[in-house]
Design a protein around this motif. Structure first.
Motif, PDB file in Angstrom:
ATOM      1  N   GLY A   1       0.821  -1.214   0.000  1.00  0.00           N
ATOM      2  CA  GLY A   1       0.000   0.000   0.000  1.00  0.00           C
ATOM      3  C   GLY A   1       0.848   1.254   0.000  1.00  0.00           C
ATOM      4  N   MET A   2       1.892   1.263   0.810  1.00  0.00           N
ATOM      5  CA  MET A   2       2.774   2.426   0.869  1.00  0.00           C
ATOM      6  C   MET A   2       3.512   2.616  -0.453  1.00  0.00           C
ATOM      7  SD  MET A   2       2.108   3.809   3.702  1.00  0.00           S
ATOM      8  CE  MET A   2       3.366   5.059   3.772  1.00  0.00           C
ATOM      9  N   GLY A   3       3.906   1.510  -1.080  1.00  0.00           N
ATOM     10  CA  GLY A   3       4.570   1.598  -2.389  1.00  0.00           C
ATOM     11  C   GLY A   3       3.642   2.153  -3.449  1.00  0.00           C
ATOM     12  N   ALA A   4       2.393   1.702  -3.443  1.00  0.00           N
ATOM     13  CA  ALA A   4       1.416   2.220  -4.410  1.00  0.00           C
ATOM     14  C   ALA A   4       1.182   3.709  -4.170  1.00  0.00           C
ATOM     15  CB  ALA A   4       0.102   1.450  -4.296  1.00  0.00           C
ATOM     16  N   PHE A   5       1.057   4.097  -2.901  1.00  0.00           N
ATOM     17  CA  PHE A   5       0.865   5.512  -2.574  1.00  0.00           C
ATOM     18  C   PHE A   5       2.047   6.342  -3.055  1.00  0.00           C
ATOM     19  CE2 PHE A   5       1.768   9.094   0.211  1.00  0.00           C
ATOM     20  CZ  PHE A   5       0.628   9.845   0.029  1.00  0.00           C
ATOM     21  N   ALA A   6       3.266   5.863  -2.826  1.00  0.00           N
ATOM     22  CA  ALA A   6       4.465   6.599  -3.244  1.00  0.00           C
ATOM     23  C   ALA A   6       4.484   6.787  -4.760  1.00  0.00           C
ATOM     24  CB  ALA A   6       5.722   5.873  -2.774  1.00  0.00           C
ATOM     25  N   ASN A   7       4.081   5.776  -5.508  1.00  0.00           N
ATOM     26  CA  ASN A   7       4.050   5.889  -6.972  1.00  0.00           C
ATOM     27  C   ASN A   7       2.994   6.898  -7.434  1.00  0.00           C
ATOM     28  OD1 ASN A   7       6.160   4.137  -7.537  1.00  0.00           O
ATOM     29  ND2 ASN A   7       4.823   2.344  -7.677  1.00  0.00           N
TER      30      ASN A   7
ATOM     31  N   LYS B   1       6.943  13.632 -10.931  1.00  0.00           N
ATOM     32  CA  LYS B   1       8.139  12.796 -10.817  1.00  0.00           C
ATOM     33  C   LYS B   1       7.866  11.439 -11.458  1.00  0.00           C
ATOM     34  CE  LYS B   1       9.409  15.035  -6.493  1.00  0.00           C
ATOM     35  NZ  LYS B   1       9.515  14.851  -5.039  1.00  0.00           N
ATOM     36  N   SER B   2       8.925  10.713 -11.702  1.00  0.00           N
ATOM     37  CA  SER B   2       8.793   9.384 -12.283  1.00  0.00           C
ATOM     38  C   SER B   2       8.524   8.362 -11.171  1.00  0.00           C
ATOM     39  CB  SER B   2      10.067   9.011 -13.039  1.00  0.00           C
ATOM     40  OG  SER B   2       9.932   7.740 -13.630  1.00  0.00           O
ATOM     41  N   PRO B   3       7.432   7.622 -11.264  1.00  0.00           N
ATOM     42  CA  PRO B   3       7.152   6.592 -10.239  1.00  0.00           C
ATOM     43  C   PRO B   3       8.276   5.548 -10.217  1.00  0.00           C
ATOM     44  CG  PRO B   3       5.213   7.006 -11.583  1.00  0.00           C
ATOM     45  CD  PRO B   3       6.349   7.728 -12.232  1.00  0.00           C
ATOM     46  N   LYS B   4       8.586   5.071  -9.027  1.00  0.00           N
ATOM     47  CA  LYS B   4       9.667   4.090  -8.841  1.00  0.00           C
ATOM     48  C   LYS B   4       9.422   2.837  -9.675  1.00  0.00           C
ATOM     49  CE  LYS B   4      12.072   1.434  -5.312  1.00  0.00           C
ATOM     50  NZ  LYS B   4      12.145   1.125  -3.889  1.00  0.00           N
ATOM     51  N   ASN B   5       8.204   2.396  -9.779  1.00  0.00           N
ATOM     52  CA  ASN B   5       7.880   1.144 -10.462  1.00  0.00           C
ATOM     53  C   ASN B   5       7.225   1.361 -11.817  1.00  0.00           C
ATOM     54  OD1 ASN B   5       7.178   0.600  -7.238  1.00  0.00           O
ATOM     55  ND2 ASN B   5       8.622  -0.800  -8.192  1.00  0.00           N
ATOM     56  N   LEU B   6       7.680   2.388 -12.532  1.00  0.00           N
ATOM     57  CA  LEU B   6       7.126   2.715 -13.838  1.00  0.00           C
ATOM     58  C   LEU B   6       7.433   1.619 -14.846  1.00  0.00           C
ATOM     59  CD1 LEU B   6       5.728   4.851 -15.647  1.00  0.00           C
ATOM     60  CD2 LEU B   6       8.009   5.747 -16.139  1.00  0.00           C
ATOM     61  N   ILE B   7       6.408   1.186 -15.552  1.00  0.00           N
ATOM     62  CA  ILE B   7       6.590   0.201 -16.624  1.00  0.00           C
ATOM     63  C   ILE B   7       6.404   0.948 -17.930  1.00  0.00           C
ATOM     64  CG2 ILE B   7       5.691  -1.906 -17.687  1.00  0.00           C
ATOM     65  CD1 ILE B   7       4.658  -2.684 -14.901  1.00  0.00           C
TER      66      ILE B   7
END
Length: 98
Positions: free
Chosen positions: A77-83, A91-97
């Motif tokens: 959940g925190m990772g999704a929120f950060a993205n 900014k570019s999301p950390k897990n950008l595909i």
């Protein structure tokens, strides 16, 4: 490929159903090619109660919830929120595909 493992090996599959051929795994366990196995993922989910793997004493199954601890759910959940936050702030999301 399972026969290349040591006879005291324990196979654990928590990745994806189909990564391990379930028929071959059954044979390997039944014939003591490997010591044991545990799987959280299967080709067919939910796992059929008649799956022959479930008859074996050296096999453990879980219903695809191995990654569902409180800690992992919070981290997801925190990772999704950060993205989402990154994307909304240019900014570019950390897990950008891409």
């Amino acid at each position: 490929e399972l026969s290349l493992m040591k006879d005291d090996a324990i196979l654990i599959n928590v990745s994806r159903g189909g990564i391990v051929n379930e028929d071959d795994l059954y044979d390997a366990l039944k014939n003591n090619v490997i010591f044991a196995a545990a799987c959280d993922v299967f080709v067919e989910e939910p796992l059929n109660k008649d799956c022959p793997l479930l008859e074996l004493d050296n096999f453990v199954a879980s219903p695809h919830v191995g990654g569902s601890s409180n800690e992992s759910l919070i981290r997801m959940g925190m990772g999704a929120f950060a993205n989402v936050d990154a994307a909304l702030n240019g900014k570019s999301p950390k897990n950008l595909i891409s």
